[in-house]
Design a protein around this motif. Structure first.
Motif, PDB file in Angstrom:
ATOM      1  N   LEU A 111      -7.272 -10.064  -1.731  1.00 18.73           N
ATOM      2  CA  LEU A 111      -6.603  -8.760  -1.689  1.00 18.73           C
ATOM      3  C   LEU A 111      -7.591  -7.650  -1.339  1.00 18.73           C
ATOM      4  CD1 LEU A 111      -4.333  -9.177  -4.817  1.00 18.73           C
ATOM      5  CD2 LEU A 111      -3.543  -8.953  -2.454  1.00 18.73           C
ATOM      6  N   SER A 112      -8.786  -7.720  -1.895  1.00 15.70           N
ATOM      7  CA  SER A 112      -9.810  -6.715  -1.590  1.00 15.70           C
ATOM      8  C   SER A 112     -10.236  -6.802  -0.130  1.00 15.70           C
ATOM      9  CB  SER A 112     -11.018  -6.900  -2.504  1.00 15.70           C
ATOM     10  OG  SER A 112     -10.641  -6.758  -3.850  1.00 15.70           O
ATOM     11  N   ALA A 113     -10.345  -8.010   0.390  1.00 12.85           N
ATOM     12  CA  ALA A 113     -10.707  -8.189   1.797  1.00 12.85           C
ATOM     13  C   ALA A 113      -9.616  -7.631   2.710  1.00 12.85           C
ATOM     14  CB  ALA A 113     -10.946  -9.666   2.094  1.00 12.85           C
ATOM     15  N   GLU A 114      -8.357  -7.861   2.356  1.00 11.31           N
ATOM     16  CA  GLU A 114      -7.262  -7.318   3.160  1.00 11.31           C
ATOM     17  C   GLU A 114      -7.304  -5.793   3.182  1.00 11.31           C
ATOM     18  OE1 GLU A 114      -3.706  -8.963   1.507  1.00 11.31           O
ATOM     19  OE2 GLU A 114      -3.932 -10.860   2.596  1.00 11.31           O
ATOM     20  N   PHE A 115      -7.587  -5.184   2.038  1.00 10.20           N
ATOM     21  CA  PHE A 115      -7.671  -3.726   1.991  1.00 10.20           C
ATOM     22  C   PHE A 115      -8.836  -3.229   2.844  1.00 10.20           C
ATOM     23  CE2 PHE A 115      -9.332   0.179  -0.024  1.00 10.20           C
ATOM     24  CZ  PHE A 115      -8.266   1.010   0.284  1.00 10.20           C
ATOM     25  N   THR A 116      -9.958  -3.917   2.782  1.00  9.56           N
ATOM     26  CA  THR A 116     -11.114  -3.537   3.596  1.00  9.56           C
ATOM     27  C   THR A 116     -10.780  -3.642   5.077  1.00  9.56           C
ATOM     28  OG1 THR A 116     -12.586  -4.315   1.854  1.00  9.56           O
ATOM     29  CG2 THR A 116     -13.549  -4.025   4.038  1.00  9.56           C
ATOM     30  N   ILE A 117     -10.059  -4.672   5.449  1.00 12.59           N
ATOM     31  CA  ILE A 117      -9.670  -4.853   6.852  1.00 12.59           C
ATOM     32  C   ILE A 117      -8.755  -3.715   7.308  1.00 12.59           C
ATOM     33  CG2 ILE A 117      -8.321  -6.339   8.396  1.00 12.59           C
ATOM     34  CD1 ILE A 117      -9.529  -8.719   6.784  1.00 12.59           C
ATOM     35  N   VAL A 118      -7.902  -3.220   6.417  1.00 11.65           N
ATOM     36  CA  VAL A 118      -7.040  -2.082   6.750  1.00 11.65           C
ATOM     37  C   VAL A 118      -7.878  -0.821   6.952  1.00 11.65           C
ATOM     38  CG1 VAL A 118      -5.282  -0.529   5.789  1.00 11.65           C
ATOM     39  CG2 VAL A 118      -4.960  -2.985   5.669  1.00 11.65           C
ATOM     40  N   CYS A 119      -8.957  -0.681   6.181  1.00  9.19           N
ATOM     41  CA  CYS A 119      -9.787   0.529   6.256  1.00  9.19           C
ATOM     42  C   CYS A 119     -10.628   0.594   7.534  1.00  9.19           C
ATOM     43  CB  CYS A 119     -10.706   0.609   5.035  1.00  9.19           C
ATOM     44  SG  CYS A 119      -9.818   0.969   3.520  1.00  9.19           S
ATOM     45  N   ILE A 120     -10.941  -0.540   8.125  1.00  8.17           N
ATOM     46  CA  ILE A 120     -11.811  -0.556   9.309  1.00  8.17           C
ATOM     47  C   ILE A 120     -11.227   0.249  10.465  1.00  8.17           C
ATOM     48  CG2 ILE A 120     -12.825  -2.053  11.083  1.00  8.17           C
ATOM     49  CD1 ILE A 120     -13.285  -4.106   8.796  1.00  8.17           C
TER      50      ILE A 120
ATOM     51  N   LEU B 234      -3.817   4.315   5.078  1.00  7.92           N
ATOM     52  CA  LEU B 234      -4.565   4.164   3.833  1.00  7.92           C
ATOM     53  C   LEU B 234      -3.616   4.005   2.644  1.00  7.92           C
ATOM     54  CD1 LEU B 234      -7.401   4.101   2.591  1.00  7.92           C
ATOM     55  CD2 LEU B 234      -7.203   6.560   2.273  1.00  7.92           C
ATOM     56  N   SER B 235      -2.551   4.788   2.613  1.00  2.55           N
ATOM     57  CA  SER B 235      -1.594   4.660   1.507  1.00  2.55           C
ATOM     58  C   SER B 235      -0.870   3.320   1.558  1.00  2.55           C
ATOM     59  CB  SER B 235      -0.596   5.814   1.513  1.00  2.55           C
ATOM     60  OG  SER B 235       0.195   5.779   2.678  1.00  2.55           O
ATOM     61  N   SER B 236      -0.592   2.840   2.750  1.00  2.00           N
ATOM     62  CA  SER B 236       0.034   1.528   2.895  1.00  2.00           C
ATOM     63  C   SER B 236      -0.899   0.429   2.377  1.00  2.00           C
ATOM     64  CB  SER B 236       0.370   1.292   4.366  1.00  2.00           C
ATOM     65  OG  SER B 236       0.771  -0.016   4.598  1.00  2.00           O
ATOM     66  N   GLY B 237      -2.155   0.501   2.760  1.00  2.00           N
ATOM     67  CA  GLY B 237      -3.127  -0.492   2.291  1.00  2.00           C
ATOM     68  C   GLY B 237      -3.342  -0.427   0.792  1.00  2.00           C
ATOM     69  N   LEU B 238      -3.428   0.803   0.257  1.00  6.80           N
ATOM     70  CA  LEU B 238      -3.595   0.957  -1.196  1.00  6.80           C
ATOM     71  C   LEU B 238      -2.377   0.438  -1.957  1.00  6.80           C
ATOM     72  CD1 LEU B 238      -5.307   4.423  -1.732  1.00  6.80           C
ATOM     73  CD2 LEU B 238      -6.065   2.209  -2.582  1.00  6.80           C
ATOM     74  N   ALA B 239      -1.195   0.690  -1.434  1.00  6.57           N
ATOM     75  CA  ALA B 239       0.020   0.203  -2.084  1.00  6.57           C
ATOM     76  C   ALA B 239       0.037  -1.318  -2.122  1.00  6.57           C
ATOM     77  CB  ALA B 239       1.260   0.739  -1.356  1.00  6.57           C
ATOM     78  N   GLN B 240      -0.355  -1.949  -1.028  1.00  3.10           N
ATOM     79  CA  GLN B 240      -0.411  -3.414  -0.999  1.00  3.10           C
ATOM     80  C   GLN B 240      -1.458  -3.936  -1.982  1.00  3.10           C
ATOM     81  OE1 GLN B 240       2.192  -4.826   0.167  1.00  3.10           O
ATOM     82  NE2 GLN B 240       1.527  -5.790   2.061  1.00  3.10           N
ATOM     83  N   LEU B 241      -2.616  -3.276  -2.029  1.00  6.91           N
ATOM     84  CA  LEU B 241      -3.680  -3.694  -2.939  1.00  6.91           C
ATOM     85  C   LEU B 241      -3.232  -3.567  -4.389  1.00  6.91           C
ATOM     86  CD1 LEU B 241      -6.679  -4.530  -3.392  1.00  6.91           C
ATOM     87  CD2 LEU B 241      -7.197  -2.086  -3.459  1.00  6.91           C
ATOM     88  N   ILE B 242      -2.665  -2.436  -4.744  1.00  7.17           N
ATOM     89  CA  ILE B 242      -2.227  -2.220  -6.124  1.00  7.17           C
ATOM     90  C   ILE B 242      -1.105  -3.184  -6.494  1.00  7.17           C
ATOM     91  CG2 ILE B 242      -1.079  -0.561  -7.648  1.00  7.17           C
ATOM     92  CD1 ILE B 242      -2.707   1.630  -6.129  1.00  7.17           C
TER      93      ILE B 242
ATOM     94  N   VAL C 221     -11.354   4.092   9.788  1.00  6.71           N
ATOM     95  CA  VAL C 221     -12.677   4.687  10.012  1.00  6.71           C
ATOM     96  C   VAL C 221     -12.989   4.745  11.503  1.00  6.71           C
ATOM     97  CG1 VAL C 221     -15.146   4.333   9.656  1.00  6.71           C
ATOM     98  CG2 VAL C 221     -13.567   4.063   7.751  1.00  6.71           C
ATOM     99  N   ALA C 222     -12.712   3.669  12.213  1.00  6.14           N
ATOM    100  CA  ALA C 222     -13.034   3.623  13.642  1.00  6.14           C
ATOM    101  C   ALA C 222     -12.275   4.685  14.429  1.00  6.14           C
ATOM    102  CB  ALA C 222     -12.743   2.236  14.203  1.00  6.14           C
ATOM    103  N   ILE C 223     -11.030   4.907  14.078  1.00 11.11           N
ATOM    104  CA  ILE C 223     -10.220   5.875  14.821  1.00 11.11           C
ATOM    105  C   ILE C 223     -10.480   7.293  14.333  1.00 11.11           C
ATOM    106  CG2 ILE C 223      -7.844   6.636  15.229  1.00 11.11           C
ATOM    107  CD1 ILE C 223      -7.123   3.610  15.308  1.00 11.11           C
ATOM    108  N   TRP C 224     -10.394   7.512  13.038  1.00 11.99           N
ATOM    109  CA  TRP C 224     -10.517   8.875  12.523  1.00 11.99           C
ATOM    110  C   TRP C 224     -11.929   9.416  12.666  1.00 11.99           C
ATOM    111  CZ3 TRP C 224     -12.926  11.981   8.965  1.00 11.99           C
ATOM    112  CH2 TRP C 224     -12.302  13.202   8.702  1.00 11.99           C
ATOM    113  N   LEU C 225     -12.923   8.588  12.407  1.00 13.43           N
ATOM    114  CA  LEU C 225     -14.291   9.073  12.416  1.00 13.43           C
ATOM    115  C   LEU C 225     -14.938   8.982  13.795  1.00 13.43           C
ATOM    116  CD1 LEU C 225     -16.339  10.230  10.420  1.00 13.43           C
ATOM    117  CD2 LEU C 225     -17.160   7.908  10.031  1.00 13.43           C
TER     118      LEU C 225
END
Length: 153
Positions: free
Chosen positions: A59-68, A20-28, A71-75
């Motif tokens: 950029l928003s789509a890339e971040f969403t793709i990182v989040c999938i 998540l931090s990696s994805g947020l860093a890329q997004l920002i 969620v799938a693994i953690w949740l």
């Protein structure tokens, strides 16, 4: 899919936090450079440069793709997501290593901040995926009951 019950081991928490931090860093980083002339994305299909709005959507789509997978693994404790993200990260690492050349070494030796940032994000992502294969993570993924392999219940 059922939500995974019970506590998650520390590697799973750290995987989610790192990815998540990696994805947020890329997004920002990307959002802060949208107006930069050198950052504009080129669309090879249309042969045109992407507009600022299109870059923000990308950029928003890339971040969403990182989040999938997070969620799938953690949740949901998805073993399929675990292997898919591993395959994608391995493929990315292999293609990146295949394209390494003297230019990359020059950028690194010049302490190019953007290049060092991209390598750091890449390494954090690799470490996050490696955490999915620690013994504690493997035991957590193995806790799925025999009849719980159905994707939709």
């Amino acid at each position: 899919m059922k939500i995974a019950k019970g506590p998650r081991p520390w590697p799973i928490h750290l995987f989610a936090a790192l990815l998540l931090s990696s994805g947020l860093a890329q997004l920002i980083s990307g959002l802060s450079r949208v107006g930069d002339y050198n950052f504009g994305g080129f669309n090879p299909i249309t042969g045109e440069w992407l507009s600022d709005d299109a870059l923000i959507v990308m950029l928003s789509a890339e971040f969403t793709i990182v989040c999938i997978p997070i969620v799938a693994i953690w949740l949901f404790r998805s073993r399929i997501a675990r292997w898919l993200i591993t395959i994608f990260v391995l493929w990315g690492a292999i293609t990146w290593l295949m394209h390494l050349n003297a230019r990359h070494l020059d950028l690194l030796l010049q302490l190019n901040s953007q290049y060092i940032f991209s390598i750091t994000v890449r390494v954090i992502t690799w470490l996050a995926v490696l955490l999915l294969f620690l013994p504690q993570s493997a035991r957590w993924f193995a806790q799925l009951k025999e009849g719980a392999h159905a994707v939709f219940e």
